[in-house]
Design a protein around this motif. Structure first.
Motif, mmCIF file in Angstrom:
data_model
loop_
_atom_site.group_PDB
_atom_site.id
_atom_site.type_symbol
_atom_site.label_atom_id
_atom_site.label_comp_id
_atom_site.label_asym_id
_atom_site.label_seq_id
_atom_site.Cartn_x
_atom_site.Cartn_y
_atom_site.Cartn_z
ATOM 1 N N ALA A 267 0.817 -1.212 0.000
ATOM 2 C CA ALA A 267 0.000 0.000 0.000
ATOM 3 C C ALA A 267 0.851 1.262 0.000
ATOM 4 C CB ALA A 267 -0.926 0.000 1.209
ATOM 5 N N LEU A 268 2.064 1.173 0.517
ATOM 6 C CA LEU A 268 2.948 2.338 0.566
ATOM 7 C C LEU A 268 3.576 2.652 -0.786
ATOM 8 C CD1 LEU A 268 4.869 1.539 3.890
ATOM 9 C CD2 LEU A 268 2.962 3.132 3.590
ATOM 10 N N PHE A 269 3.615 1.666 -1.692
ATOM 11 C CA PHE A 269 4.292 1.831 -2.981
ATOM 12 C C PHE A 269 3.364 1.348 -4.099
ATOM 13 C CE2 PHE A 269 7.437 0.899 0.324
ATOM 14 C CZ PHE A 269 8.203 2.052 0.272
ATOM 15 N N PRO A 270 2.261 2.080 -4.335
ATOM 16 C CA PRO A 270 1.251 1.610 -5.299
ATOM 17 C C PRO A 270 1.772 1.510 -6.724
ATOM 18 C CG PRO A 270 0.795 3.875 -4.592
ATOM 19 C CD PRO A 270 1.862 3.351 -3.690
ATOM 20 N N THR A 271 2.851 2.219 -7.057
ATOM 21 C CA THR A 271 3.397 2.144 -8.411
ATOM 22 C C THR A 271 4.484 1.091 -8.538
ATOM 23 O OG1 THR A 271 5.126 3.802 -7.976
ATOM 24 C CG2 THR A 271 2.974 4.620 -8.697
ATOM 25 N N GLY A 272 4.897 0.505 -7.421
ATOM 26 C CA GLY A 272 6.001 -0.449 -7.467
ATOM 27 C C GLY A 272 7.367 0.213 -7.462
ATOM 28 N N TYR A 273 7.380 1.532 -7.262
ATOM 29 C CA TYR A 273 8.637 2.281 -7.232
ATOM 30 C C TYR A 273 8.775 3.016 -5.903
ATOM 31 C CZ TYR A 273 9.676 1.616 -12.197
ATOM 32 O OH TYR A 273 9.995 1.078 -13.412
ATOM 33 N N SER A 274 10.000 3.092 -5.411
ATOM 34 C CA SER A 274 10.354 3.956 -4.299
ATOM 35 C C SER A 274 11.200 5.072 -4.881
ATOM 36 C CB SER A 274 11.153 3.185 -3.237
ATOM 37 O OG SER A 274 11.607 4.060 -2.219
ATOM 38 N N ILE B 4 11.117 -1.450 -6.875
ATOM 39 C CA ILE B 4 11.351 -2.330 -5.733
ATOM 40 C C ILE B 4 10.340 -3.469 -5.740
ATOM 41 C CG2 ILE B 4 12.316 -0.488 -4.291
ATOM 42 C CD1 ILE B 4 9.588 -0.467 -2.794
ATOM 43 N N LEU B 5 10.656 -4.500 -4.981
ATOM 44 C CA LEU B 5 9.741 -5.615 -4.798
ATOM 45 C C LEU B 5 8.695 -5.214 -3.765
ATOM 46 C CD1 LEU B 5 9.136 -8.618 -5.439
ATOM 47 C CD2 LEU B 5 10.605 -9.210 -3.502
ATOM 48 N N HIS C 115 14.280 -6.294 9.232
ATOM 49 C CA HIS C 115 14.198 -5.430 8.038
ATOM 50 C C HIS C 115 13.763 -6.262 6.823
ATOM 51 C CE1 HIS C 115 15.208 -1.218 8.382
ATOM 52 N NE2 HIS C 115 15.492 -1.172 7.098
ATOM 53 N N PRO C 116 12.535 -6.787 6.870
ATOM 54 C CA PRO C 116 12.170 -7.812 5.881
ATOM 55 C C PRO C 116 11.885 -7.314 4.473
ATOM 56 C CG PRO C 116 10.299 -7.317 7.302
ATOM 57 C CD PRO C 116 11.471 -6.574 7.868
ATOM 58 N N PHE C 117 11.610 -6.017 4.311
ATOM 59 C CA PHE C 117 11.216 -5.511 2.996
ATOM 60 C C PHE C 117 12.344 -4.702 2.353
ATOM 61 C CE2 PHE C 117 7.050 -5.700 5.280
ATOM 62 C CZ PHE C 117 6.483 -6.719 4.515
ATOM 63 N N GLU C 118 12.240 -4.540 1.055
ATOM 64 C CA GLU C 118 13.215 -3.708 0.359
ATOM 65 C C GLU C 118 13.085 -2.254 0.778
ATOM 66 O OE1 GLU C 118 13.708 -4.003 -3.836
ATOM 67 O OE2 GLU C 118 13.767 -6.193 -3.828
ATOM 68 N N ASP C 119 11.878 -1.812 1.065
ATOM 69 C CA ASP C 119 11.643 -0.438 1.522
ATOM 70 C C ASP C 119 10.334 -0.429 2.311
ATOM 71 O OD1 ASP C 119 11.997 2.240 1.959
ATOM 72 O OD2 ASP C 119 11.996 2.827 -0.159
#
Length: 390
Positions: A129-136, A141-142, A209-213
């Motif tokens: 939900a924090l990265f709806p476009t798939g980009y940081s 990012i995954l 720190h399980p996620f890429e971002d």
């Protein structure tokens, strides 16, 4: 120049974390007492007033959790989105970006679905939900999954060429097992006080720190979830992310020490519980101001004011006892109310005649303050004249 590396974190047996219960117990008692005071004061407010306070606290906390990560989001847009969600206040502000709506979604889920178990899938949904476009930013990012890259996940600060590695998280191959252990612990009944559990959960999650971002924002929503299980909807008033932003340097330092200090996490737990206590005390002050505002309008409910007069009085009330520096002058009223100097002067005199405001000074140095004991200059007869309004 290679990064300066502090002690690298090696996955300990996290369920074996321990702390000095005697030392922590005193701070826990103070924190719970502070929260009890908040609950007691809330009882003196009406439903709409409680909703308004919750909406503002939620809005400020959303902006704060993003700011900790260096992201600036528009408070006005957040407020309008929160108002729509809670059915209170101004719904007509600007729309928030999808990523900000996603942040509000997961903060809301933590409170509304506080009794639901925490699962891998729920965490995936939060992070996605924090990265709806798939980009940081500009980087793909995954999302909706734990990190999979082969390189070590290093938590780094400092400019390029002068980086400092704070710690190296477990490899991506270890993350699923580490997170399963975390979730088993999180969902189980424990002997920990919930404030302690929030401290331990946040530390453990951030260390994996399980996620890429998005780890920081998700990790702070975990705090919201644990506190909501204790306090329900009123937990929205406790602005923990705002407090962590205010103490950001200490926040990072305390977490880093805990990650390198073995299984004794007493200092981290003490520090964290203290921040929750201060957040409760700050919430208590906000409620005091709201109670003061409600009592003020109740005592003047028979007065007939123009919309402009009511706006100015509410502005002074929202600013608090010392918040509107220099008091209200004719020129300020003219600017705030969008009216002429003559109308501003007349309406201020009317507010004084109705005993909503009291006047200090005279001539061009005239200032008006709310007619509330303890607000404005302490001695109106001998107060120093404010500077001229030239």
């Amino acid at each position: 120049m290679p990064p300066t590396t502090s002690l690298i974190w090696k996955a300990p047996s996290w369920p074996g974390m321990h702390y000095d219960a005697v030392r922590v117990g005193g701070e826990l008692a103070r924190a719970h007492r502070a929260h009890g005071i908040v609950e007691g004061k809330l009882a003196g407010l009406g439903f709409e007033q409680r909703l308004e306070l919750a909406a503002e606290a939620w809005s400020q906390d959303a902006v704060a959790t993003a700011a900790i990560e260096g992201e600036r989001i528009d408070l006005t847009a957040v407020r309008s989105s929160v108002a729509r969600r809670l059915g209170v206040g101004d719904h007509d502000g600007p729309n928030a970006p999808r990523s900000v709506e996603g942040l509000l979604d997961i903060m809301d889920d933590a409170v509304q679905q506080r009794e639901a178990p925490l699962t891998h899938e729920r965490l995936f949904a939060w992070q996605a939900a924090l990265f709806p476009t798939g980009y940081s930013g500009m980087t793909k990012i995954l999302v909706g999954a734990y990190r999979e890259h082969a390189e070590p996940m290093q938590i780094v600060s400092g400019r390029v060429g002068r980086e400092r590695v704070h710690y190296e998280a477990p490899s991506s191959a270890q993350v699923p097992a580490e997170m399963q252990a975390f979730l088993d612990w999180f969902n189980a009944e424990t002997e920990h006080d919930n404030l302690v559990k929030a401290a331990l959960a946040h530390l453990w999650f951030e260390t994996i720190h399980p996620f890429e971002d998005g780890n920081g924002r998700v990790g702070r929503v975990l705090i919201d979830l644990v506190l909501a299980r204790d306090n329900g909807e009123t937990s929205r008033l406790i602005r923990t992310s705002q407090r962590l932003l205010d103490k950001r340097r200490d926040y990072y330092e305390q977490m880093e020490r805990a990650q390198h200090g073995g299984l004794d996490v007493t200092e981290w737990v003490l520090w964290f519980v203290e921040q929750v206590r201060v957040s409760c005390e700050e919430a208590s002050q906000v409620i005091d101001a709201s109670l003061e505002k409600a009592m003020f309008w109740m005592s003047h409910q028979d007065k007939v004011l123009t919309a402009r007069q009511r706006k100015v009085v509410n502005l002074l009330l929202d600013a608090g006892p010392n918040g509107f520096e220099g008091g209200m002058s004719t020129r300020k009223y003219e600017s705030i109310g969008g009216t002429s100097r003559a109308t501003a002067s007349r309406e201020l005199i009317e507010l004084e005649d109705m005993a909503l405001l009291r006047k200090v000074g005279g001539g061009r140095s005239t200032r008006y303050y709310l007619n509330i004991s303890g607000w404005g200059p302490a001695d109106t007869d001998h107060a120093e004249s404010p500077p001229h309004d030239d």
